[in-house]
Design an enzyme around this catalytic site. Structure first.
Site, PDB file in Angstrom:
ATOM      1  N   CYS A   1       3.961  -8.906  -0.862  1.00  0.00           N
ATOM      2  CA  CYS A   1       3.121  -7.978  -0.097  1.00  0.00           C
ATOM      3  C   CYS A   1       3.934  -6.809   0.467  1.00  0.00           C
ATOM      4  O   CYS A   1       3.394  -5.702   0.617  1.00  0.00           O
ATOM      5  CB  CYS A   1       2.402  -8.717   1.030  1.00  0.00           C
ATOM      6  SG  CYS A   1       3.489  -9.646   2.121  1.00  0.00           S
TER       7      CYS A   1
ATOM      8  N   HIS B   1       2.362 -11.151   6.222  1.00  0.00           N
ATOM      9  CA  HIS B   1       1.619 -10.346   5.241  1.00  0.00           C
ATOM     10  C   HIS B   1       1.619  -8.894   5.701  1.00  0.00           C
ATOM     11  O   HIS B   1       1.211  -8.575   6.826  1.00  0.00           O
ATOM     12  CB  HIS B   1       0.188 -10.846   5.086  1.00  0.00           C
ATOM     13  CG  HIS B   1      -0.612  -9.991   4.136  1.00  0.00           C
ATOM     14  ND1 HIS B   1      -0.347  -9.941   2.784  1.00  0.00           N
ATOM     15  CD2 HIS B   1      -1.659  -9.137   4.358  1.00  0.00           C
ATOM     16  CE1 HIS B   1      -1.190  -9.107   2.215  1.00  0.00           C
ATOM     17  NE2 HIS B   1      -1.990  -8.594   3.137  1.00  0.00           N
TER      18      HIS B   1
ATOM     19  N   ASN C   1      -4.948  -2.627   1.630  1.00  0.00           N
ATOM     20  CA  ASN C   1      -4.497  -4.020   1.643  1.00  0.00           C
ATOM     21  C   ASN C   1      -4.451  -4.567   0.213  1.00  0.00           C
ATOM     22  O   ASN C   1      -5.444  -4.486  -0.520  1.00  0.00           O
ATOM     23  CB  ASN C   1      -5.440  -4.854   2.513  1.00  0.00           C
ATOM     24  CG  ASN C   1      -4.870  -6.219   2.847  1.00  0.00           C
ATOM     25  OD1 ASN C   1      -4.044  -6.765   2.123  1.00  0.00           O
ATOM     26  ND2 ASN C   1      -5.311  -6.782   3.966  1.00  0.00           N
TER      27      ASN C   1
END
Length: 313
Positions: free
Chosen positions: A14, A119, A134
């Site tokens: 991520c 994250h 995202n």
């Protein structure tokens, strides 16, 4: 929204997706971020060594795993900060009281980086609109100016750490195009896990529908088989009846021939004597023919009155 660069989640990378979505291109790979993380580890080790390599603190430090990366692909805020420093960008903690006292309207910023439970994801302004980039989403999510402050406040309430990206971001095609046009989003993107679940449900429904069609086809085949058996049985009955009728016709013909022979024999009795054996054979043949006729008529008319049978006999 195809013009917007949006890396989707792969493994635990991520941090890589966050940086590339922020910069709108494939600027960083896991290898490059790992190199930055190892440099940071070495700098920390050298600082710890200043207190003596034989010290308990140093031995404990070298035995611990890296705090800047792990095998899953996670990278720390220090790695992200150093990676952005190459582009002249700086991160400021949005949640800090110092920044909050500046009372800066979020829509006047250019980008934010958020983190929660390891994250990372990016919220960036492209053209005149804000987008949630995202990597866990199936695509960019449009965020209105009025909703941006509420969105960030919600992230804070849920425990996210938010960083303001300061500096000039590199030029990108999406930013240039969206300066001239605005995006309208009719359907919000789903989380990748939700989208996968929906696709699995559709596949399952399709398989069940195909299974139902197969079962229906099997039932139709069974019904066709039953109909075929019934048709064959009727055909056999018809053939039997035709055979019986043929036998009856042959019996009548033989009976007529037998009668003619008897007449001829009687007329010639005075000139040619008839043996007892020949008469017995002719008498037996006529008896068999009579029985066959009675059996056939009995099958054709099973409810025939007794007085009719007596009359025939």
């Amino acid at each position: 929204m195809e013009v917007i660069f949006h890396e989707k989640q792969e493994g635990s990378l991520c941090a890589q997706h966050c940086l590339n979505n922020l910069l709108q291109g494939e600027y960083f790979s896991p290898v490059e971020l790992s190199s930055i993380a190892m440099q940071l580890d070495e700098q920390e080790r050298m600082r710890m060594a200043e207190g003596g390599v034989q010290s308990a603190e140093y031995r404990t430090f070298v035995q611990q795993p890296s705090g800047n990366m792990d095998d899953s692909g996670f990278f720390s805020i220090q790695v992200i900060s150093d990676a952005l420093r190459v582009w002249g960008l700086e991160l400021i903690l949005f949640n800090s009281p110092e920044y909050q006292t500046l009372d800066i309207n979020p829509i006047n910023e250019r980008a934010f980086i958020s983190n929660y439970k390891e994250h990372w994801f990016t919220v960036r302004k492209l053209g005149k609109q804000w987008f949630n980039l995202n990597s866990l989403l199936t695509g960019p999510e449009l965020i209105s100016d009025t909703y941006l402050a509420l969105f960030l406040a919600q992230l804070q309430q849920e425990g996210y750490s938010i960083f303001v990206v300061k500096g000039d971001l590199p030029d990108c095609e999406a930013d240039q195009l969206l300066q001239m046009v605005q995006v309208q989003q009719t359907q919000r993107p789903r989380l990748i896990g939700e989208d996968l679940a929906v696709r699995n449900q559709r596949v399952q429904a399709t398989e069940e529908d195909e299974g139902t069609r197969v079962l229906d086809g099997s039932a139709m085949m069974d019904e066709d088989e039953d109909n075929l058996q019934k048709a064959l049985a009727l055909s056999r009955q018809q053939i039997d009846m035709e055979d019986e009728e043929a036998d009856l016709r042959r019996a009548i013909q033989l009976s007529m021939q037998g009668g003619l022979c008897l007449d001829a024999t009687e007329s010639a009795s005075s000139s040619q004597p008839q043996t007892s054996e020949t008469c017995t054979q002719e008498s037996l043949t006529q008896e068999e023919l009579r029985q066959r006729r009675q059996m056939y008529f009995a099958k054709q008319q099973p409810s025939k009155p007794e007085h009719q049978e007596s009359a025939e006999n």
